[in-house]
Design an enzyme around this catalytic site. Structure first.
Site, PDB file in Angstrom:
ATOM      1  N   SER A   1       0.763  -1.030   0.040  1.00 34.48           N
ATOM      2  CA  SER A   1      -0.002   0.028  -0.010  1.00 34.48           C
ATOM      3  C   SER A   1       0.958   1.239  -0.137  1.00 34.48           C
ATOM      4  CB  SER A   1      -0.665   0.045   1.373  1.00 34.48           C
ATOM      5  OG  SER A   1      -1.593  -1.149   1.315  1.00 34.48           O
TER       6      SER A   1
ATOM      7  N   CYS B   1      -7.307  -1.411   7.258  1.00 37.54           N
ATOM      8  CA  CYS B   1      -6.171  -1.882   6.558  1.00 37.54           C
ATOM      9  C   CYS B   1      -5.197  -2.580   7.284  1.00 37.54           C
ATOM     10  CB  CYS B   1      -5.196  -0.599   5.816  1.00 37.54           C
ATOM     11  SG  CYS B   1      -3.848  -1.274   4.988  1.00 37.54           S
TER      12      CYS B   1
ATOM     13  N   ASP C   1      -8.436  -2.810   2.637  1.00 35.51           N
ATOM     14  CA  ASP C   1      -7.121  -2.971   2.141  1.00 35.51           C
ATOM     15  C   ASP C   1      -6.284  -3.939   3.031  1.00 35.51           C
ATOM     16  OD1 ASP C   1      -4.757  -3.134   0.566  1.00 35.51           O
ATOM     17  OD2 ASP C   1      -4.263  -0.908   0.878  1.00 35.51           O
TER      18      ASP C   1
ATOM     19  N   TRP D   1      -4.830  -8.275   3.997  1.00 35.82           N
ATOM     20  CA  TRP D   1      -3.942  -9.277   3.478  1.00 35.82           C
ATOM     21  C   TRP D   1      -4.171 -10.301   4.285  1.00 35.82           C
ATOM     22  CZ3 TRP D   1      -1.985  -4.562   4.386  1.00 35.82           C
ATOM     23  CH2 TRP D   1      -1.231  -4.329   5.381  1.00 35.82           C
TER      24      TRP D   1
END
Length: 696
Positions: free
Chosen positions: A454, A648, A693, A695
């Protein structure tokens, strides 16, 4: 009428030729050249000029089965290749693998009923198609699908299409495996017939490989019955030919030593820069942002001035990694290639549809160092495929057991996070594995993929420099001597150490060819490209935003706040800007601690920072608890002022916990049931008010 003399005729002829040339430019001459047309294709000796008609391609190459893939990290592509190979070797299908973005789909309605289409589809982000599957997905799921022979949904235009489907997903995301589910539904609605179940692999549970293996066997059984296939003993048939080139030295101009394409080989970078073509970018600045010795977090400024690379706040930057020298040496030694690691080889597909994953001629060392994911996880199927090439019968028996016994493989390999070279060393540390064909290594190891980060800067504030914030990964495996080291983050750490004066950087005992092929990365450069994201600030800066980003998850929010501070300084009205940030200790890993103070001065009372330092008290405190403590403020900004909510970071724990807490806040603050609160949060997601966002 005056007669034309010779000079007049010459002038007229020149004018006529010039006019014709002007109006035919771009049609018959002066046609812009695809900057990648000469990359893999000409390097590997295949003919230029592809058809985008998949049926024409299948007829030309005499295929009756196409395995399409939609892949972001290379795993779906690997599964597609494995299914293609297995279909050919076990069942006699004439298979080919196809990238979804390479073909058009209007003629799927003419797909013959004696052919088969397989779709291996990864779900990316929040239920989105992978980059290479966007056009296919939008076409097949569109409201008004238009095929070559006309006919709407009611006429079942795909009634002759037989297909198989497998999806790759992650259950920590809300839209788990949505790609394969939506594509399956769309194809069936259009009249296609699915064979077997639509398989689903779960990366979130760590069962992707076993899910794939468990799905494919009953699928093959049903497919054999439906298409009259007969299983035969599978014997390895190479996909690629490997020719050692005694006529070429490694330093010859035409030999690729890690360059990604022909332009880079010839020393001329040309855009556009993307996932096929990186920009070799200068590192303008690099520094450590942790203040503790045993952990690292890097801040880097990547200079993209003059490259035509552009980004928007919230986008991702892709870094193209190089494998660590220690792991390159390990696999070269275990395969018995040490003496000829710099020998030149040409790699060609033995089938016209086979795609060589890197440009050649190259060397064994360059192919392994720059193009293969040698540190990646190992599949049980790949281990099984290597058993026939074992140095002796005892070793062969061990490899066969690993390949066939799920629990044994988990105990000895997957739970230890071993890479393929480590597996081979562990099974037989005495003998070299010289019988393994290099072709099966190329087939079985993924192509190394760029890693995405990012962007932690604002394009409004610094359009020519892209900031990266990356924690260097080093994971100790419980009960094992193995330490898993992040491929890209340790590479970046080596670059940072070199830039700060270390002549021989070796982060965590790893060394890297940081000057790149033929020293083309010398002077502190790194290959990158930009991937655009939907993770964006509201277009109206007066709209409130709530951001939750612990650890390096704060990266995009540094860019968001940097942008809002600049807007405030320019006299624009900026809405409430709330950040929930967490780390272990304020004295060790509090990222950008000083910068937040600067932004507070620019934004004034509109900026609020809530921190959670998990290890500064007896009981750990996390961002979701701080969120709950500020429930009234959070609900007011979301309900009354229609603010945006952003998360995020880690998908499996933090992001899920934050989502649960937000549902609870909505329920309590608005006086509705817990179920209704969760439903409202889902509606926020679908309306883009809630963005992630994350992961795994």
């Amino acid at each position: 009428m005056a007669q034309l003399d010779t000079l007049d005729l010459i002038v007229l002829a020149v004018l006529l030729a010039g006019t014709v040339a002007y109006f035919t430019k771009g049609t018959y001459w002066g046609i812009p050249k695809d900057p990648y047309a000469g990359s893999y294709s000409s390097a590997n000796g295949s003919k230029p000029g592809k058809t985008r008609n998949i049926l024409e391609k299948m007829d030309q190459s005499e295929k009756n089965c196409v395995v399409f893939y939609g892949s972001q990290t290379g795993t779906a592509e690997d599964y597609a290749s494995r299914l293609s190979k297995e279909g050919s070797q076990r069942f006699g299908l004439k298979t080919m693998v196809a990238d979804l973005e390479d073909y058009d789909y209007e003629n799927l309605d003419t797909f013959p009923d004696d052919k088969l289409a397989v779709f291996v589809l990864a779900t990316y982000g929040e239920g989105e198609p992978t980059d290479n599957a966007v056009d296919f997905y939008e076409f097949v799921t569109g409201n008004e699908v238009s095929f070559s022979n006309g006919g709407g949904v009611d006429e079942k235009p795909l009634r002759n299409l037989k297909f198989v489907a497998f999806g790759l997903g992650n259950n920590t995301y809300e839209h788990y495996n949505s790609m394969v589910r939506r594509v399956n539904d769309a194809l069936v609605k259009l009249g296609a017939s699915r064979i077997g179940t639509a398989g689903e692999g779960d990366d979130g549970a760590g069962t992707m490989e076993e899910d794939f293996l468990a799905w494919k066997e009953p699928m093959w059984t049903e497919l054999s019955e439906k298409m009259g296939l007969e299983e035969r003993e599978a014997v390895y048939e190479p996909v690629f030919s490997i020719t050692e080139r005694d006529d070429l030295d490694a330093d010859a101009d035409e030999v690729y030593l890690g360059e990604p394409n022909k332009n880079h080989l010839e020393g001329s970078q040309k855009g556009p820069y993307n996932s096929h073509n990186p920009y070799i970018a200068p590192i303008a600045e690099s520094r450590e942002v942790f203040t503790v010795k045993d952990r690292n977090c890097l801040h880097m400024e990547i200079d993209v001035k003059g490259s035509n690379l552009t980004y928007q706040t919230g986008d991702h930057i892709a870094v193209w990694p190089t494998n660590a020298g220690k792991e390159v040496d390990r696999i070269i030694n275990v395969l018995g290639l040490a003496e000829k690691r710099h020998s030149v080889i040409s790699v060609k597909g033995l089938d016209p549809t086979a795609k060589v994953p890197f440009p050649t001629p190259t060397t064994y060392d360059a192919a392994i160092r720059y193009h293969m994911e040698i540190c990646g996880s190992v599949s049980r199927q790949f281990v099984s495929s290597l058993a026939p090439f074992a140095p002796n019968e005892e070793t062969k028996a061990e490899m066969t057991r690993l390949g066939s016994d799920k629990d044994y493989f988990s105990d000895k390999v997957s739970s230890q996070y071993l890479n393929i070279a480590q597996v081979l060393e562990k099974v037989d540390s005495v003998n070299k594995w010289t019988n393994i064909p290099f072709s099966i290594i190329i087939e079985g190891i993924h192509k190394i993929q760029p890693r995405y980060y990012s962007i932690s800067s604002s394009s409004l504030v610094q359009k020519d420099k892209i900031s990266i914030t990356a924690v260097v990964e080093t994971i100790r495996v419980p009960g094992s001597e193995n330490i898993v080291k992040g491929v890209t983050t340790n590479y970046l750490l080596a670059l940072k150490q070199k830039q700060h004066g270390d002549p021989n950087p070796d982060p965590h005992g790893l060394t890297y060819a940081i000057t790149g092929p033929r020293n083309k990365y010398d002077g502190f450069h790194v290959p990158v490209h930009v991937r655009h994201s939907n993770f964006k600030l509201p277009s109206d800066p007066s709209k409130p935003i709530i951001m939750v980003g612990p650890g390096s998850g704060v990266a995009p929010f540094r860019g968001f706040i940097q942008e809002r501070a600049a807007q405030a300084e320019a006299g624009e009205k900026v809405g409430q800007t709330i950040l929930f940030y967490g780390c272990r200790k304020s004295s060790e890993d509090f990222l950008y601690k000083e910068e937040w103070e600067h932004y507070k001065q620019a934004l004034g009372s509109s900026f609020k920072l809530f921190t959670a330092f998990s290890r500064e008290q007896r009981e750990k405190v996390y961002v979701q608890q701080r969120l709950q403590e500020n429930a009234a403020l959070v609900n007011q900004l979301l309900e009354k002022e229609k603010g945006n909510f952003y998360v995020c970071g880690d998908a499996s724990n933090m992001a899920r916990a934050v989502s649960d807490v937000l549902g609870k806040i909505v329920s309590e603050q608005r006086g509705v049931s817990v179920e209704k609160g969760e439903e409202i949060v889902k509606m926020m997601r679908s309306g883009n008010q809630y963005q992630e966002d994350v992961w795994s």
